[in-house]
Design a protein around this motif. Structure first.
Motif, PDB file in Angstrom:
ATOM      1  N   GLY A  47       0.818  -1.202   0.000  1.00 27.01           N
ATOM      2  CA  GLY A  47       0.000   0.000   0.000  1.00 27.01           C
ATOM      3  C   GLY A  47       0.851   1.250   0.000  1.00 27.01           C
ATOM      4  O   GLY A  47       2.087   1.191   0.113  1.00 27.01           O
ATOM      5  N   LYS A  48       0.181   2.369  -0.113  1.00 25.55           N
ATOM      6  CA  LYS A  48       0.836   3.667  -0.071  1.00 25.55           C
ATOM      7  C   LYS A  48       0.593   4.306   1.293  1.00 25.55           C
ATOM      8  O   LYS A  48      -0.238   3.833   2.080  1.00 25.55           O
ATOM      9  CB  LYS A  48       0.301   4.569  -1.181  1.00 25.55           C
ATOM     10  CG  LYS A  48       0.572   4.042  -2.578  1.00 25.55           C
ATOM     11  CD  LYS A  48       0.023   4.976  -3.637  1.00 25.55           C
ATOM     12  CE  LYS A  48       0.313   4.444  -5.043  1.00 25.55           C
ATOM     13  NZ  LYS A  48      -0.198   5.363  -6.098  1.00 25.55           N
ATOM     14  N   ALA A  49       1.307   5.396   1.552  1.00 16.57           N
ATOM     15  CA  ALA A  49       1.125   6.129   2.810  1.00 16.57           C
ATOM     16  C   ALA A  49       1.514   7.573   2.583  1.00 16.57           C
ATOM     17  O   ALA A  49       2.266   7.906   1.653  1.00 16.57           O
ATOM     18  CB  ALA A  49       1.962   5.512   3.925  1.00 16.57           C
ATOM     19  N   VAL A  50       1.010   8.452   3.447  1.00 17.48           N
ATOM     20  CA  VAL A  50       1.300   9.874   3.332  1.00 17.48           C
ATOM     21  C   VAL A  50       1.457  10.459   4.729  1.00 17.48           C
ATOM     22  O   VAL A  50       0.731  10.094   5.659  1.00 17.48           O
ATOM     23  CB  VAL A  50       0.188  10.600   2.530  1.00 17.48           C
ATOM     24  CG1 VAL A  50      -1.162  10.439   3.190  1.00 17.48           C
ATOM     25  CG2 VAL A  50       0.512  12.069   2.320  1.00 17.48           C
ATOM     26  N   LEU A  51       2.433  11.354   4.892  1.00 15.03           N
ATOM     27  CA  LEU A  51       2.715  11.954   6.193  1.00 15.03           C
ATOM     28  C   LEU A  51       1.735  13.088   6.479  1.00 15.03           C
ATOM     29  O   LEU A  51       1.553  13.987   5.661  1.00 15.03           O
ATOM     30  CB  LEU A  51       4.146  12.504   6.219  1.00 15.03           C
ATOM     31  CG  LEU A  51       4.602  13.158   7.527  1.00 15.03           C
ATOM     32  CD1 LEU A  51       4.681  12.142   8.648  1.00 15.03           C
ATOM     33  CD2 LEU A  51       5.959  13.850   7.321  1.00 15.03           C
ATOM     34  N   TYR A  52       1.108  13.022   7.648  1.00 16.01           N
ATOM     35  CA  TYR A  52       0.183  14.082   8.072  1.00 16.01           C
ATOM     36  C   TYR A  52       0.874  15.103   8.983  1.00 16.01           C
ATOM     37  O   TYR A  52       0.746  16.308   8.803  1.00 16.01           O
ATOM     38  CB  TYR A  52      -1.013  13.473   8.797  1.00 16.01           C
ATOM     39  CG  TYR A  52      -1.895  14.488   9.487  1.00 16.01           C
ATOM     40  CD1 TYR A  52      -2.605  15.426   8.770  1.00 16.01           C
ATOM     41  CD2 TYR A  52      -1.977  14.510  10.889  1.00 16.01           C
ATOM     42  CE1 TYR A  52      -3.414  16.368   9.406  1.00 16.01           C
ATOM     43  CE2 TYR A  52      -2.768  15.439  11.524  1.00 16.01           C
ATOM     44  CZ  TYR A  52      -3.479  16.375  10.782  1.00 16.01           C
ATOM     45  OH  TYR A  52      -4.264  17.313  11.414  1.00 16.01           O
ATOM     46  N   SER A  53       1.632  14.616   9.970  1.00 19.66           N
ATOM     47  CA  SER A  53       2.264  15.560  10.906  1.00 19.66           C
ATOM     48  C   SER A  53       3.518  14.984  11.511  1.00 19.66           C
ATOM     49  O   SER A  53       3.750  13.767  11.512  1.00 19.66           O
ATOM     50  CB  SER A  53       1.272  15.933  12.027  1.00 19.66           C
ATOM     51  OG  SER A  53       1.034  14.832  12.878  1.00 19.66           O
ATOM     52  N   GLU A  54       4.339  15.881  12.057  1.00 21.40           N
ATOM     53  CA  GLU A  54       5.554  15.536  12.778  1.00 21.40           C
ATOM     54  C   GLU A  54       5.605  16.352  14.045  1.00 21.40           C
ATOM     55  O   GLU A  54       5.295  17.540  14.019  1.00 21.40           O
ATOM     56  CB  GLU A  54       6.772  15.831  11.905  1.00 21.40           C
ATOM     57  CG  GLU A  54       8.107  15.565  12.551  1.00 21.40           C
ATOM     58  CD  GLU A  54       9.273  15.880  11.627  1.00 21.40           C
ATOM     59  OE1 GLU A  54      10.405  16.057  12.162  1.00 21.40           O
ATOM     60  OE2 GLU A  54       9.072  15.965  10.407  1.00 21.40           O
ATOM     61  N   ALA A  55       5.944  15.706  15.168  1.00 21.19           N
ATOM     62  CA  ALA A  55       5.890  16.441  16.440  1.00 21.19           C
ATOM     63  C   ALA A  55       6.964  15.898  17.398  1.00 21.19           C
ATOM     64  O   ALA A  55       7.538  14.833  17.192  1.00 21.19           O
ATOM     65  CB  ALA A  55       4.514  16.296  17.074  1.00 21.19           C
ATOM     66  N   ASP A  56       7.181  16.658  18.468  1.00 22.59           N
ATOM     67  CA  ASP A  56       8.033  16.220  19.572  1.00 22.59           C
ATOM     68  C   ASP A  56       7.152  16.008  20.794  1.00 22.59           C
ATOM     69  O   ASP A  56       6.461  16.952  21.230  1.00 22.59           O
ATOM     70  CB  ASP A  56       9.090  17.267  19.893  1.00 22.59           C
ATOM     71  CG  ASP A  56      10.120  17.400  18.790  1.00 22.59           C
ATOM     72  OD1 ASP A  56      10.803  16.404  18.512  1.00 22.59           O
ATOM     73  OD2 ASP A  56      10.231  18.502  18.207  1.00 22.59           O
ATOM     74  N   ILE A  57       7.160  14.802  21.336  1.00 22.41           N
ATOM     75  CA  ILE A  57       6.424  14.524  22.561  1.00 22.41           C
ATOM     76  C   ILE A  57       7.262  15.025  23.736  1.00 22.41           C
ATOM     77  O   ILE A  57       8.442  14.661  23.883  1.00 22.41           O
ATOM     78  CB  ILE A  57       6.107  13.033  22.700  1.00 22.41           C
ATOM     79  CG1 ILE A  57       5.212  12.574  21.541  1.00 22.41           C
ATOM     80  CG2 ILE A  57       5.448  12.729  24.041  1.00 22.41           C
ATOM     81  CD1 ILE A  57       4.873  11.087  21.582  1.00 22.41           C
ATOM     82  N   GLN A  58       6.676  15.833  24.565  1.00 22.25           N
ATOM     83  CA  GLN A  58       7.407  16.502  25.643  1.00 22.25           C
ATOM     84  C   GLN A  58       7.447  15.622  26.892  1.00 22.25           C
ATOM     85  O   GLN A  58       6.790  15.878  27.887  1.00 22.25           O
ATOM     86  CB  GLN A  58       6.773  17.868  25.950  1.00 22.25           C
ATOM     87  CG  GLN A  58       6.735  18.804  24.760  1.00 22.25           C
ATOM     88  CD  GLN A  58       8.127  19.109  24.221  1.00 22.25           C
ATOM     89  OE1 GLN A  58       9.023  19.482  24.983  1.00 22.25           O
ATOM     90  NE2 GLN A  58       8.307  18.961  22.913  1.00 22.25           N
ATOM     91  N   ILE A  59       8.251  14.587  26.827  1.00 17.29           N
ATOM     92  CA  ILE A  59       8.398  13.670  27.959  1.00 17.29           C
ATOM     93  C   ILE A  59       9.867  13.525  28.303  1.00 17.29           C
ATOM     94  O   ILE A  59      10.689  13.316  27.429  1.00 17.29           O
ATOM     95  CB  ILE A  59       7.795  12.286  27.616  1.00 17.29           C
ATOM     96  CG1 ILE A  59       6.297  12.398  27.409  1.00 17.29           C
ATOM     97  CG2 ILE A  59       8.099  11.288  28.728  1.00 17.29           C
ATOM     98  CD1 ILE A  59       5.639  11.135  26.948  1.00 17.29           C
TER      99      ILE A  59
END
Length: 257
Positions: A245-257
């Motif tokens: 299948g295909k895929a597409v990036l929605y978001s990128e983030a840093d989890i503040q832990i």
């Protein structure tokens, strides 16, 4: 901790199945991973740790860890291929289901999974009540699969999610022969806090072998008829199923832990 949200089994944002992918140096406590998955409130959050040439991969739903997930594996491979390892063509994952592989296949990502068994069983009145319809066949492995005679039965099904959660399985798949595609399906996992899963790679380790045998075709194109929809290219190879299948990036983030 880096986290990516990827829409899997689609090339369009807001379609397919969204999965969170967390990339880290070492696994934190299970309680923390479960809290992250619950906070994301997606059907799966994948956690990746590299060890040499292998990536250890675990999957958590909002309510607990599971032993196998197809769309979050696709999302994980997409993140690694597109962000972390541009120059490689194959990724090996170490998982609770053993070693799984993902490789580039043109504009698709192809994953090699173990096929599920197709153990036939009789449909009970409780199952009919949960489904709100009568299937003509049923099979079980980790999941339960109900087969209907017409794809409209699958598309218009209105199950009782609470009753489905009582069934002894992880997921409940319903499927029928397709008109535009080889087969059409929907998948429900209310036991894990997922009333309906948008696109489910793992369930097609059961759906694909069934339709491959029925249609006498090694390669089938499967359509999951959820609100978000998704397309899976499947090839049955003995006791293995290759799902692409295909895929597409929605978001990128840093989890503040």
């Amino acid at each position: 901790m880096k986290q990516y949200i990827v829409d899997a089994f689609t090339d369009k944002l807001f379609r397919g199945n969204p999965a969170a992918v967390c990339v880290m140096d070492a696994f934190p406590e299970d309680k923390l991973m479960q809290s992250i998955a619950a906070e994301n409130n997606l059907s799966e959050t994948a956690f990746l740790v590299r060890e040499g040439e292998v990536y250890h991969l675990r999957w958590f739903t909002p309510k607990g860890e599971i032993d196998f997930c197809g769309h979050a594996t696709l999302a994980s491979a997409f993140v690694l291929f597109s962000i972390y390892d541009h120059n490689i063509d194959k990724i090996v994952f170490e998982t609770a289901r053993g070693r799984l592989e993902a490789k580039r296949a043109g504009d698709l990502i192809e994953m090699d999974f173990p096929a599920y068994r197709l153990e036939h069983f009789e449909v009970s009145t409780d199952m009919i009540s949960a489904l709100g319809a009568i299937p003509f066949a049923a099979y079980r492995d980790r999941d339960i699969m109900f087969v209907f005679r017409d794809e409209d039965d699958v598309r218009h099904l209105k199950p009782d999610y609470e009753r489905l959660s009582w069934l002894e399985c992880d997921c409940v798949a319903v499927t029928a022969k397709g008109k535009e595609y080889d087969c059409v399906s929907r998948v429900f996992a209310p036991k894990y806090g997922i009333p309906e899963d948008p696109v489910t790679g793992s369930a097609h380790c059961m759906i694909a072998p069934y339709w491959s045998k029925r249609l006498n075709k090694e390669k089938i194109t499967a359509y999951q008829a959820s609100q978000r929809t998704g397309v899976l290219q499947c090839e049955v190879c003995g006791d293995r199923v290759k799902i692409s299948g295909k895929a597409v990036l929605y978001s990128e983030a840093d989890i503040q832990i």
